[in-house]
Design a protein around this motif. Structure first.
Motif, mmCIF file in Angstrom:
data_model
loop_
_atom_site.group_PDB
_atom_site.id
_atom_site.type_symbol
_atom_site.label_atom_id
_atom_site.label_comp_id
_atom_site.label_asym_id
_atom_site.label_seq_id
_atom_site.Cartn_x
_atom_site.Cartn_y
_atom_site.Cartn_z
ATOM 1 N N CYS A 82 -25.690 14.545 -60.549
ATOM 2 C CA CYS A 82 -24.408 13.860 -60.760
ATOM 3 C C CYS A 82 -23.359 14.610 -60.179
ATOM 4 C CB CYS A 82 -24.359 13.728 -62.541
ATOM 5 S SG CYS A 82 -22.497 13.430 -62.826
ATOM 6 N N TYR A 83 -23.158 16.099 -60.370
ATOM 7 C CA TYR A 83 -22.175 16.730 -59.819
ATOM 8 C C TYR A 83 -22.130 16.756 -58.355
ATOM 9 C CZ TYR A 83 -20.669 18.409 -64.377
ATOM 10 O OH TYR A 83 -20.257 18.845 -65.928
ATOM 11 N N SER A 84 -23.489 17.052 -57.854
ATOM 12 C CA SER A 84 -23.596 17.017 -56.111
ATOM 13 C C SER A 84 -23.265 15.856 -55.746
ATOM 14 C CB SER A 84 -24.801 17.398 -55.922
ATOM 15 O OG SER A 84 -25.441 18.684 -56.503
ATOM 16 N N MET A 85 -23.721 14.527 -56.206
ATOM 17 C CA MET A 85 -23.412 13.332 -55.457
ATOM 18 C C MET A 85 -21.659 12.934 -55.732
ATOM 19 S SD MET A 85 -25.815 11.693 -54.301
ATOM 20 C CE MET A 85 -25.327 10.134 -54.379
ATOM 21 N N GLU B 235 -15.165 11.489 -48.195
ATOM 22 C CA GLU B 235 -13.846 10.508 -48.134
ATOM 23 C C GLU B 235 -12.679 11.200 -48.245
ATOM 24 O OE1 GLU B 235 -14.452 7.749 -51.366
ATOM 25 O OE2 GLU B 235 -16.373 6.682 -50.529
ATOM 26 N N GLY B 236 -12.799 12.525 -48.190
ATOM 27 C CA GLY B 236 -11.539 13.396 -48.188
ATOM 28 C C GLY B 236 -10.539 13.063 -49.434
ATOM 29 N N LYS B 237 -11.242 12.981 -50.528
ATOM 30 C CA LYS B 237 -10.645 12.933 -51.963
ATOM 31 C C LYS B 237 -10.868 14.254 -52.564
ATOM 32 C CE LYS B 237 -11.181 8.013 -52.328
ATOM 33 N NZ LYS B 237 -11.891 6.842 -53.056
ATOM 34 N N ALA B 238 -10.117 14.575 -53.549
ATOM 35 C CA ALA B 238 -10.262 16.027 -54.504
ATOM 36 C C ALA B 238 -11.320 15.506 -55.540
ATOM 37 C CB ALA B 238 -8.797 15.760 -55.542
ATOM 38 N N VAL B 239 -12.403 16.452 -55.422
ATOM 39 C CA VAL B 239 -13.426 16.533 -56.521
ATOM 40 C C VAL B 239 -13.091 16.181 -57.925
ATOM 41 C CG1 VAL B 239 -15.385 17.694 -57.347
ATOM 42 C CG2 VAL B 239 -14.669 17.871 -54.952
ATOM 43 N N ARG B 240 -12.172 16.509 -58.428
ATOM 44 C CA ARG B 240 -11.448 16.414 -59.672
ATOM 45 C C ARG B 240 -11.164 15.006 -59.946
ATOM 46 N NH1 ARG B 240 -8.007 21.546 -61.936
ATOM 47 N NH2 ARG B 240 -9.682 23.232 -61.378
ATOM 48 N N GLY B 241 -11.264 14.687 -61.340
ATOM 49 C CA GLY B 241 -11.121 13.137 -61.820
ATOM 50 C C GLY B 241 -12.434 12.439 -62.193
ATOM 51 N N LYS B 242 -12.184 11.132 -62.215
ATOM 52 C CA LYS B 242 -13.289 10.348 -62.570
ATOM 53 C C LYS B 242 -14.433 10.424 -61.426
ATOM 54 C CE LYS B 242 -11.483 6.421 -65.345
ATOM 55 N NZ LYS B 242 -11.702 5.159 -65.566
ATOM 56 N N PHE B 243 -15.598 10.376 -62.005
ATOM 57 C CA PHE B 243 -16.932 10.662 -61.313
ATOM 58 C C PHE B 243 -17.312 9.169 -60.480
ATOM 59 C CE2 PHE B 243 -17.198 14.484 -63.152
ATOM 60 C CZ PHE B 243 -18.465 15.316 -62.914
ATOM 61 N N THR B 244 -17.845 9.337 -59.447
ATOM 62 C CA THR B 244 -18.052 8.285 -58.476
ATOM 63 C C THR B 244 -19.101 7.525 -59.357
ATOM 64 O OG1 THR B 244 -19.856 9.310 -57.254
ATOM 65 C CG2 THR B 244 -17.475 9.606 -56.553
ATOM 66 N N SER B 245 -19.467 6.200 -58.613
ATOM 67 C CA SER B 245 -20.426 5.248 -59.264
ATOM 68 C C SER B 245 -21.955 6.096 -59.022
ATOM 69 C CB SER B 245 -20.535 3.937 -58.484
ATOM 70 O OG SER B 245 -20.439 4.258 -57.204
ATOM 71 N N GLU B 246 -21.955 6.648 -58.086
ATOM 72 C CA GLU B 246 -23.449 7.253 -57.584
ATOM 73 C C GLU B 246 -23.872 8.415 -58.800
ATOM 74 O OE1 GLU B 246 -21.706 5.632 -53.506
ATOM 75 O OE2 GLU B 246 -20.923 6.815 -55.369
ATOM 76 N N ALA B 247 -22.450 9.228 -58.939
ATOM 77 C CA ALA B 247 -22.801 10.365 -60.144
ATOM 78 C C ALA B 247 -22.797 9.500 -61.475
ATOM 79 C CB ALA B 247 -21.345 11.196 -60.112
ATOM 80 N N GLN B 248 -22.203 8.496 -61.701
ATOM 81 C CA GLN B 248 -22.429 7.820 -62.948
ATOM 82 C C GLN B 248 -23.973 7.424 -63.276
ATOM 83 O OE1 GLN B 248 -19.896 6.311 -65.718
ATOM 84 N NE2 GLN B 248 -19.616 8.436 -65.115
ATOM 85 N N ASP B 249 -24.587 6.797 -62.105
ATOM 86 C CA ASP B 249 -25.883 6.411 -62.004
ATOM 87 C C ASP B 249 -26.879 7.686 -62.708
ATOM 88 O OD1 ASP B 249 -25.879 3.529 -62.029
ATOM 89 O OD2 ASP B 249 -26.008 3.698 -59.831
ATOM 90 N N CYS B 250 -26.517 8.791 -62.011
ATOM 91 C CA CYS B 250 -27.322 10.130 -62.293
ATOM 92 C C CYS B 250 -26.972 10.353 -63.832
ATOM 93 C CB CYS B 250 -27.039 11.211 -61.534
ATOM 94 S SG CYS B 250 -27.195 10.884 -59.655
ATOM 95 N N LEU B 251 -25.947 10.386 -64.283
ATOM 96 C CA LEU B 251 -25.638 10.623 -65.769
ATOM 97 C C LEU B 251 -26.719 9.659 -66.452
ATOM 98 C CD1 LEU B 251 -21.795 11.167 -66.467
ATOM 99 C CD2 LEU B 251 -23.886 12.601 -66.554
#
Length: 265
Positions: A55-58, A66-82
């Motif tokens: 989850c964290y790695s994805m 995508e050149g975005k900051a890592v902090r903030g809401k997790f991506t959809s791929e990371a959500q699927d890992c959760l």
């Protein structure tokens, strides 16, 4: 029940391994007494850890790409890992508690009065007809059933009934815990169903069932979904890790309770 490295603002680095802290450990003799039960608990814990690490790695890899900051809401791929981590945890509980019932009950009926009482209650219901009288058909099945004695036949039927359906609810966990003689006030309170379904265990099962049966797909706000409306429910990483930990912890605590009593018998 502290948890390490769970905050989205203090995310793991890509490739780092997540780990729970303060999960209940097997008591002495658990692995030797119920090896297949402990295998299920350990497998679920390992799979949940792996899914959370992913989850964290994805999340990091996708945002960095995508050149975005890592902090903030997790991506959809990371959500699927959760979501996967919670499903793994629930599967471990289901498998472990059913195996525990199958392996522990034949031992416990020899010495645990609470388990004997539960067996008697099950037997009374099983051989009774709709009017509450003894059913001749059930008595014949009991007397002619495969087993060393009618008692053994009834024990097998009881175990079969406990293993027959999913253990993904507080009601089912409480039923199996009662069957294996768990009477600890703290543990019984922790797993007991509530009217508001507000216990940590119940919240874990609610989330698990929404994921397993509904894919976390939300209902539209109107007749047709709005253009930017979220299709799937967002899961907070800290909350999800806490829910996984509660399921895994409760499972091990029930196993430990049984092991301790069997050893003391």
């Amino acid at each position: 029940m502290a948890i390490t490295k769970t905050h989205a603002t203090d995310a793991l680095q890509v490739g780092d391994a997540f780990d729970f802290s303060d999960l209940s450990s097997p008591v002495d003799g658990a692995l030797e007494m119920f090896p297949e039960v402990e295998v299920a608990v350990q497998a679920a814990t390992a799979s949940a850890r792996t899914a959370i690490s992913m989850c964290y790695s994805m999340n990091s890899l996708r945002k960095i790409a995508e050149g975005k900051a890592v902090r903030g809401k997790f991506t959809s791929e990371a959500q699927d890992c959760l979501r996967a981590a919670l499903l793994f945890s629930g599967a471990g509980l289901d498998t472990a508690l059913k195996r525990l019932a199958g392996e522990a009950i034949p031992m416990l009926v020899e010495s645990d009065k609470d388990v004997v009482k539960k067996l008697e209650e099950f037997a009374e219901k099983r051989i009774s007809d709709a009017s509450g009288n003894a059913s001749p058909k059930e008595l014949i099945r009991l007397l002619l059933g495969t087993g060393a004695s009618p008692r053994d036949v009834m024990i097998k039927r009881w175990i079969d009934s406990l293993e027959a359906s999913s253990a993904q609810s507080a009601e089912r966990v409480s039923e199996i815990a009662s069957a294996v003689g768990v009477v600890s006030p703290d543990l019984r309170k922790r797993i007991a169903p509530t009217k508001s379904r507000s216990s940590m265990l119940e919240k874990a099962f609610i989330a698990r069932n929404q994921i397993a049966h509904e894919l976390d797909v939300t209902k539209p706000e109107e007749a047709a979904r709005k253009r930017l409306e979220s299709i799937r429910q967002y899961r907070n990483v800290d909350v999800m890790i806490s829910l996984c930990q509660e399921i895994l912890d409760v499972t091990q605590d029930i196993v430990n309770d049984v092991v301790t009593r069997v050893k003391a018998a």
